[in-house]
Design a protein around this motif. Structure first.
Motif, PDB file in Angstrom:
ATOM      1  N   PHE A 131      16.310  61.952 -21.732  1.00  0.00           N
ATOM      2  CA  PHE A 131      15.732  60.804 -21.058  1.00  0.00           C
ATOM      3  C   PHE A 131      14.725  61.261 -20.015  1.00  0.00           C
ATOM      4  N   LYS A 132      13.611  60.569 -19.951  1.00  0.00           N
ATOM      5  CA  LYS A 132      12.557  60.926 -19.007  1.00  0.00           C
ATOM      6  C   LYS A 132      13.068  60.940 -17.573  1.00  0.00           C
ATOM      7  N   GLU A 133      13.975  59.998 -17.272  1.00  0.00           N
ATOM      8  CA  GLU A 133      14.462  59.859 -15.903  1.00  0.00           C
ATOM      9  C   GLU A 133      15.513  60.898 -15.521  1.00  0.00           C
ATOM     10  N   PRO A 135      16.269  64.837 -16.012  1.00  0.00           N
ATOM     11  CA  PRO A 135      15.933  66.178 -16.514  1.00  0.00           C
ATOM     12  C   PRO A 135      17.158  67.040 -16.786  1.00  0.00           C
ATOM     13  N   CYS A 190      17.237  69.157 -19.806  1.00  0.00           N
ATOM     14  CA  CYS A 190      16.438  68.320 -20.708  1.00  0.00           C
ATOM     15  C   CYS A 190      15.008  68.159 -20.203  1.00  0.00           C
ATOM     16  N   SER A 191      14.565  69.041 -19.348  1.00  0.00           N
ATOM     17  CA  SER A 191      13.229  68.968 -18.782  1.00  0.00           C
ATOM     18  C   SER A 191      12.207  69.612 -19.719  1.00  0.00           C
ATOM     19  N   HIS A 192      11.078  68.931 -19.920  1.00  0.00           N
ATOM     20  CA  HIS A 192      10.005  69.504 -20.731  1.00  0.00           C
ATOM     21  C   HIS A 192       9.359  70.700 -20.037  1.00  0.00           C
TER      22      HIS A 192
END
Length: 291
Positions: A131-133, A135, A190-192
């Motif tokens: 999820f973007k929100e 990380p 989960c951070s890009h």
């Protein structure tokens, strides 16, 4: 500042991952490489020995068959590790660990992951519950391809050299110890901004199945299942997914040489009662008779 512990069996891969870390990490670090071609230690001992030599307060236990595709990823990780309740940070894990025999992987619904995974037909981007929100996504158990943890936490919950005398289950046991303490939370990154590639998908041979069965029976049978607090699953769902997870474990076990086959098949046959389970039982019995 991160102390990076690598259990190495390939000088070529070791040099490649060291160069990649140097080019991408973005923070002060040290490499502690255990030459396991020479020492032939169980991985639990190799990691513990490496951690004892560490100079820095943050540890990173990592395979040598990885490659980072992001710059300054160490900055992102160190910031998260400053949180007092941060346990282990990895790159793939599960929000639930069922009572049945299994590795970290349960069912797709429970997985969190963000990494490039090398496979026979190419490299795919594995994305689960990202999820973007958020990380960092909380999980119970983690895959051992890379695990960050503060040295103080490792000191409290070191790798279990007594139980883990081979090369399997160290990640399962280590992350379960810390999750079960109720002091710390484990996370998947989960951070890009922290993208890692893993070159292998693991070796699920007879030794893996044997070690997994032994670890569950000797240490975790009465402590499972465990799940993260915010993951909602009904008792009916849990039983359904657990039966399915156990079914896939038994099917895999029947494809390798494992002396515990008969015992585990018997346990599975008496594990659950449903029409789906009856179908799975027929499938398992047929496969067992052919194995």
């Amino acid at each position: 500042m991160i102390s990076i512990v690598i259990c190495s069996i390939s000088p070529e891969r070791l040099q490649q991952v060291i160069q990649n870390i140097q080019d991408t990490i973005g923070v002060e670090y040290e490499i502690i490489a255990i030459n396991n071609r020479e020492k032939c230690w169980p991985i639990a001992r190799a990691y513990n020995e490496g951690a004892r030599k560490a100079r820095y307060s943050n540890l990173f236990f990592v395979h040598e068959d990885v490659k980072f595709h992001s710059q300054n990823w160490g900055v992102i990780i160190e910031e998260k590790m400053r949180e007092p309740d941060c346990g282990i940070i990895g790159f793939a894990g599960s929000k639930v660990k069922f009572r049945c025999y299994s590795g970290w992987l349960q069912t797709p619904k429970m997985i969190s992951a963000l990494l490039y995974q090398r496979e026979a037909d190419g490299t795919k981007l594995e994305v689960r519950s990202v999820f973007k929100e958020r990380p960092f996504e909380e999980v119970i158990v983690l895959d051992g391809l890379g695990m960050f943890v503060r040295r103080e936490i490792w000191s409290e919950y070191p790798f279990d050299e007594e139980s883990l005398t081979g090369f399997h289950c160290y990640d399962l046991d280590f992350s379960l110890q810390i999750a079960a303490s109720n002091q710390y939370k484990n996370y998947v990154c989960c951070s890009h901004k922290v993208l890692i590639e893993h070159f292998s998908s693991g070796n699920y041979n007879g030794a893996w199945y044997k070690d997994t069965i032994r670890l569950h029976k000797s240490k975790w049978a009465d402590k499972l299942p465990l799940k993260v607090p915010n993951f909602e699953i009904s008792e009916k769902e849990r039983r359904k997914y657990e039966e399915r997870c156990f079914y896939h474990f038994v099917r895999g076990m029947l494809t390798v040489n494992c002396s515990e086959k008969k015992m585990v098949v018997k346990e599975f046959l008496f594990y659950s009662f449903s029409w789906k389970h009856l179908g799975h039982c027929v499938s398992i019995v047929c496969k067992y008779l052919k194995s």
